[in-house]
Design a protein around this motif. Structure first.
Motif, PDB file in Angstrom:
ATOM      1  N   THR A  76       0.828  -1.214   0.000  1.00  0.00           N
ATOM      2  CA  THR A  76       0.000   0.000   0.000  1.00  0.00           C
ATOM      3  C   THR A  76       0.856   1.256   0.000  1.00  0.00           C
ATOM      4  OG1 THR A  76      -0.188   0.241   2.420  1.00  0.00           O
ATOM      5  CG2 THR A  76      -1.757  -1.241   1.323  1.00  0.00           C
ATOM      6  N   PHE A 105      -3.297   5.353  -0.062  1.00  0.00           N
ATOM      7  CA  PHE A 105      -2.692   4.252  -0.806  1.00  0.00           C
ATOM      8  C   PHE A 105      -1.847   4.804  -1.946  1.00  0.00           C
ATOM      9  CE2 PHE A 105      -6.341   2.756   1.367  1.00  0.00           C
ATOM     10  CZ  PHE A 105      -6.013   1.486   1.804  1.00  0.00           C
ATOM     11  N   VAL A 107      -0.201   4.065  -5.502  1.00  0.00           N
ATOM     12  CA  VAL A 107      -0.397   3.147  -6.633  1.00  0.00           C
ATOM     13  C   VAL A 107       0.362   3.667  -7.844  1.00  0.00           C
ATOM     14  CG1 VAL A 107      -2.659   2.408  -5.801  1.00  0.00           C
ATOM     15  CG2 VAL A 107      -2.509   4.303  -7.418  1.00  0.00           C
ATOM     16  N   CYS A 113      -5.388   4.488  -9.928  1.00  0.00           N
ATOM     17  CA  CYS A 113      -6.291   4.913  -8.851  1.00  0.00           C
ATOM     18  C   CYS A 113      -7.737   4.623  -9.244  1.00  0.00           C
ATOM     19  CB  CYS A 113      -6.136   6.408  -8.569  1.00  0.00           C
ATOM     20  SG  CYS A 113      -4.558   6.942  -7.899  1.00  0.00           S
ATOM     21  N   ALA A 116      -8.309   0.712  -9.511  1.00  0.00           N
ATOM     22  CA  ALA A 116      -8.380   0.057  -8.205  1.00  0.00           C
ATOM     23  C   ALA A 116      -9.689   0.384  -7.498  1.00  0.00           C
ATOM     24  CB  ALA A 116      -7.186   0.468  -7.350  1.00  0.00           C
ATOM     25  N   LEU A 286      -8.984  -2.064  -0.695  1.00  0.00           N
ATOM     26  CA  LEU A 286      -7.866  -1.562  -1.493  1.00  0.00           C
ATOM     27  C   LEU A 286      -6.561  -2.234  -1.075  1.00  0.00           C
ATOM     28  CD1 LEU A 286      -8.711   2.254  -1.621  1.00  0.00           C
ATOM     29  CD2 LEU A 286      -8.630   0.698  -3.582  1.00  0.00           C
ATOM     30  N   ALA A 287      -6.409  -2.477   0.212  1.00  0.00           N
ATOM     31  CA  ALA A 287      -5.205  -3.182   0.682  1.00  0.00           C
ATOM     32  C   ALA A 287      -5.142  -4.586   0.083  1.00  0.00           C
ATOM     33  CB  ALA A 287      -5.205  -3.250   2.208  1.00  0.00           C
ATOM     34  N   ALA A 290      -3.725  -4.148  -3.473  1.00  0.00           N
ATOM     35  CA  ALA A 290      -2.556  -3.265  -3.584  1.00  0.00           C
ATOM     36  C   ALA A 290      -1.372  -3.937  -4.263  1.00  0.00           C
ATOM     37  CB  ALA A 290      -2.149  -2.762  -2.197  1.00  0.00           C
ATOM     38  N   ALA A 294       1.321  -1.687  -6.933  1.00  0.00           N
ATOM     39  CA  ALA A 294       2.444  -1.106  -6.193  1.00  0.00           C
ATOM     40  C   ALA A 294       3.480  -0.492  -7.125  1.00  0.00           C
ATOM     41  CB  ALA A 294       3.092  -2.189  -5.326  1.00  0.00           C
TER      42      ALA A 294
END
Length: 424
Positions: A76, A105, A107, A113, A116, A286-287, A290, A294
């Motif tokens: 994250t 977060f 990304v 963004c 996700a 979202l985690a 992730a 990343a």
């Protein structure tokens, strides 16, 4: 041999990609290729590369003893970087409350963004409301992996009311688009707002922003507020309201923020975006995804060092970049006026929305494409409105965030083409 899914992810060859590819194949260079194609169609801020490059080469880099950058880290985002980003956005976006790193977060880009958030907020077949003309890649961001759709909220150049302006977004237009989609059996899951707007350059007032958020609350819609140009507001008198700064969010659990370094920090190739959500369930989801979004640990270390130099951020970069954008916009706007090309004069972004309708004959999208290709033959790529899903043919987006000598060439080539076209 390919999967059925492959048909949805392959490049469909949009006019945006066509223009970009032609520039790559034959790039303009004043000395080595003066007859090449100038790229005034891709929204990149090229006038502040020097400031960023100088900083990136001088900030602290991971050392040979910093073995941790070679290991798996929190996907994250690095804790130190997330803390720095929270401080940066709290200060410069004038956030109402100190941002929480657990709800932020990191990304790989602003497009990621949107992707996700679409994955965790919607199901395949759902749809998102989006005012058009709009940044075209959002269709791919919500479509290729999340498998959702876009419902266009079509804006037009005609003005209405005493304070009306061209291509003005209103809640009534959102209501109409939602009603029509519902009647067709489309499940609209949310609304995407781009503020400041691409390609119009509009800045939504606090009142309009709140009206849109209240509209979304009435229908229990999620709202993704894409503020990728929030620090590219170059008019000193312009007032920008970040969704982060709102004291009384109508529905914080369904409100989500997106931003990246791409435009505001002249770093399109760095691929670093930021999501902030007030919803702990969304944060948990979202985690869970992730891993796929990343960015390299070493790049986070470098960007963290850059942002930690608060004096450089505020006084050197943001202030200088704002002035350069203001000056470049003035050059392009005055140049277009001298050529007799109407255009919207706005206070944000890297581009100008220009009216070429008197040149497009007949006034069709086919004729618009003819002008697009002829301008490329004349040595300049600007993006036709249909590339932004504009419902009216004849509008083009021209990027002005270019060095002065390149701007002069763009205006010269457009002017030469206009004169040739008039003589037909």
């Amino acid at each position: 041999m390919l999967s059925k899914r492959s048909a949805t992810v392959q490049d469909a060859g949009s006019v945006v990609n066509i223009g970009f590819d032609k520039c790559v194949a034959n790039p303009y260079d004043a000395e080595s290729n003066p007859n090449g194609i100038i790229n005034a169609g891709t929204a990149e801020n090229t006038i502040s590369y020097d400031i960023v490059a100088e900083k990136l080469f001088t900030v602290e880099q991971p050392s040979k003893n910093d073995i941790d950058v070679l290991k798996y880290q929190d996907f994250t985002g690095l804790s130190a970087f997330k803390n720095t980003l929270c401080s940066f956005l709290t200060k410069h976006a004038k956030a109402h409350d100190q941002l929480d790193p657990d709800k932020l977060f990191v990304v790989n880009g602003c497009g990621s963004c949107i992707t996700a958030l679409s994955i965790v907020l919607s199901d395949p077949g759902d749809a998102w409301l989006l005012a058009t003309p709009c940044y075209p890649a959002i269709k791919e961001d919500v479509g290729k992996i999340p498998l959702t759709e876009i419902v266009h909220v079509d804006l037009c150049s005609q003005t209405s009311g005493e304070n009306g302006k061209p291509f003005q977004l209103t809640v009534d237009k959102l209501e109409d688009a939602l009603e029509q989609a519902t009647q067709k059996g489309i499940n609209v899951r949310g609304l995407i707002l781009i503020n400041p707007h691409n390609p119009l350059g509009d800045i939504y007032s606090k009142e309009l922003l709140m009206d849109c958020l209240h509209f979304a609350k009435r229908y229990q819609l999620h709202v993704i507020v894409d503020e990728i140009y929030m620090f590219s507001v170059f008019d000193d008198d312009a007032e920008f309201t970040s969704v982060l700064s709102l004291e009384d969010l109508p529905d914080p659990d369904r409100t989500h923020f997106a931003w990246s370094f791409s435009k505001d920090f002249s770093m399109s190739g760095i691929r670093c975006g930021v999501i902030y959500t007030w919803n702990t369930d969304v944060a948990s989801a979202l985690a869970g995804v992730a891993y796929w979004f990343a960015i390299p640990t070493a790049m986070q270390v470098t960007l963290n060092s850059m942002l930690c130099d608060e004096e450089w951020v505020a006084q050197t970069y943001l202030q200088t970049n704002r002035k350069r954008l203001r000056d470049a916009h003035e050059v392009m706007s005055k140049g277009l006026t001298k050529l007799g090309i109407p255009h919207l004069v706005r206070s944000a972004g890297l581009y100008i929305w220009a009216d070429f309708r008197k040149l497009v004959s007949p006034l069709t999208f086919e004729a618009e494409m003819e002008v697009f290709y002829e301008l490329i033959d004349a040595g300049v790529y600007i993006t036709p409105g249909q590339g932004f899903y504009c419902k009216e043919p004849g509008w083009f987006r021209i990027v002005f965030a270019l060095p002065r000598d390149i701007q002069d060439q763009v205006l010269h080539r457009i002017g030469t083409y206009f004169e040739m076209r008039r003589k037909r």
